[in-house]
Enzyme design. Structure first.
Site: not given
Length: 538
Positions: A165, A445
């Site tokens: 990603r 996160d």
């Protein structure tokens, strides 16, 4: 160590031993070419986001696009999927440090998504070392010896399939400039990985596979597709080699899922329910609308009407186009010192994954290796084939109003404190270069930190009250921030607390909550602080 730089390229970051293997002249020339070709369009699309936000602030509600009705209504499918990603029933995500990569690839999941975005602080060292680590991982040359325990880590014979990603379109890589302008973080991350590893991955029977974050429109997906086509042509690789899964983690993208798949149809590996960022996006996009104020985020679950509609519409959309519909993240981590609490947490994971598998998702995300078998068992019980793409879910009917229906619920002091504690706790670690942090038995996160600070801003902005009648004011939030940090200080002790970044994180939280205009991403001002810290240390 001096690098051999192409014309127009400047690197303003320390070049550690090994970095020269990543930042080669040819690789940097490839990045510079991507930047020169595509950055202007990236900037136009970011400007379009600002224009759209003005309309939303004025009261516009999103709807399915009239101009693209033909795409939604016609029958077409994406290009066939490679064999090694037909079965993706459990995917694990994590940052790009060396030990994490090895453990994630070995954990028994079908896919590991190596994350340069929400799970990684974008320090220069993290970004370049992450590329170095992935080069070794693709070639099965990665190993690691823990300096404290001397425990050795190496790859097992069978490993997860690797996805990467890159950062979202809004993020920059300020350590590299091309013709005097900062490099796009998206193009930097994608370009380095693709340049060094695409041919190698294809030779090994897999491919250059990606997750694409934070998109808000099919035009942003079109830009990625143009990047893919150009990158494959430049390196002489077959078109359709790249496969990319798009995270549907913004409320606006939900209204353009068919169009996003259409734009990426030669390179699509489906869509994913990015549930935490999705809630953040809902708050952010409707920030000026009192009707959009959400209750405690703990009460905003995937069984809420607007989230359940979004996930089921995603399944229906993907399966009609013969591609994967991936479920969301289970952020729980095993609780080793409390068996009863651990069983409650794991039961939540089972229920979440049972719902996803029953609805027709083709796989799901976990944040910790200890959840892989739990998630896999729920999908194995329902999904007897490699995926559930054959389940078309034609029973699902979702309209625009369904996707913006706010759930009922309350606003509590406990919810406010949790937002403050998670926001500060995550940003404190982020400022120290750690982008994936265990907090309150969850692996957090940037997405959950974004929800936390956004919800506090929203409550203050719209003069909300707690369920006991107390108003949520700036002064009250400052009091809660001080009290939560004092709790941490008491737990850590004065010396450890003073050596950490809790005060910096608290000030950033207060700054963001008290801004009269909502700040789009907390990672933008936080990144500037990272840059300043690096310059001080240099």
């Amino acid at each position: 160590m001096a690098l051999d730089l192409p014309d127009g390229v400047v690197i303003d970051g320390a070049v550690k031993p090994g970095f020269e293997k990543v930042l080669t002249r040819d690789a940097l020339a490839f990045l510079a070419d991507l930047q020169r070709r595509f950055n202007a369009r990236r900037e136009e699309l970011l400007a379009a986001r600002i224009d759209r936000q003005k309309r939303l602030d004025a009261g516009e509600k999103p709807d399915f696009l009239k101009d693209t009705a033909r795409i939604r209504e016609s029958d077409w499918t994406v290009a066939p999927l490679p064999r090694d990603i037909l079965d993706r029933r459990v995917e694990i995500t994590g940052p790009v440090d060396r030990k994490m990569i090895i453990n994630a690839l070995n954990c028994g999941a079908n896919v590991f998504m190596a994350d340069f975005e929400d799970a990684s602080t974008p320090t220069w060292a993290n970004m370049v070392e992450g590329q170095f680590n992935l080069m070794d991982a693709v070639r099965r040359q990665i190993d690691y010896v823990d300096p404290q325990s001397q425990k050795a880590y190496r790859l097992a014979d069978k490993t997860a399939v690797l996805f990467v990603r890159p950062r979202g379109w809004h993020l920059l890589e300020k350590h590299m400039t091309v013709d005097g302008k900062p490099m796009s973080g998206s193009l930097f991350d994608f370009g380095l990985y693709f340049f060094h590893n695409a041919s190698e991955a294809l030779a090994r029977g897999t491919g250059p596979y990606f997750y694409l974050p934070k998109m808000e429109s099919h035009l942003e997906a079109r830009l990625w597709n143009e990047v893919f086509v150009h990158a494959q042509n430049t390196l002489g690789l077959p078109q359709k080699s790249i496969k990319a899964t798009v995270l549907i983690e913004t409320i606006l993208a939900t209204f353009e899922m068919d169009e996003i798949l259409w734009e990426l149809r030669d390179h699509s590996a489906g869509l994913n329910c990015g549930r935490w960022d999705y809630i953040f996006s809902f708050i952010k996009k409707f920030r000026e609308q009192e009707w959009a104020v959400l209750p405690d985020r703990a009460q905003v679950t995937m069984t809420s009407h607007f989230l359940r509609c979004y996930s089921q519409l995603l399944i229906k959309t993907c399966h009609r186009r013969e591609v994967h519909a991936m479920g969301g993240m289970a952020a729980q981590i095993p609780i080793k010192n409390d068996a009863a609490a651990n069983e409650i947490a794991m039961e939540r994971v089972r229920a979440d994954k049972k719902r996803e598998a029953g609805d027709g998702h083709d796989g799901t995300w976990v944040a910790h290796p200890g959840l892989v078998e739990i998630a896999k068992a729920e999908f194995d019980a329902v999904m007897k084939e490699a995926n559930q793409i054959a389940r078309k879910r034609q029973d699902v009917h979702v309209n625009a109003a369904d996707l913006v229906r706010v759930p009922d619920g309350t606003k509590t002091e406990a919810g406010l404190r949790q937002n403050v504690a998670v926001g500060i706790g995550y940003v404190e670690a982020w400022l120290r270069g750690i982008g994936c942090v265990p907090l309150f038995n969850l692996m957090e996160d940037a997405a959950t930190a974004e929800i936390s600070r956004a919800q506090v801003w929203q409550w203050v902005r719209h003069r909300q009250k707690l369920n006991d009648g107390r108003p949520i004011t700036r002064e009250f939030v400052r009091q809660i921030v001080r009290e939560e940090n004092d709790k941490v200080k008491a737990q850590l002790g004065d010396a450890a607390y003073s050596g950490a970044r809790y005060e910096d994180a608290a000030q950033l939280m207060i700054d963001l909550v008290e801004q009269p205009q909502f700040y789009e991403f907390l990672t933008l001002p936080a990144y500037d602080r990272i840059i300043a810290d690096e310059k001080k240390a240099a």
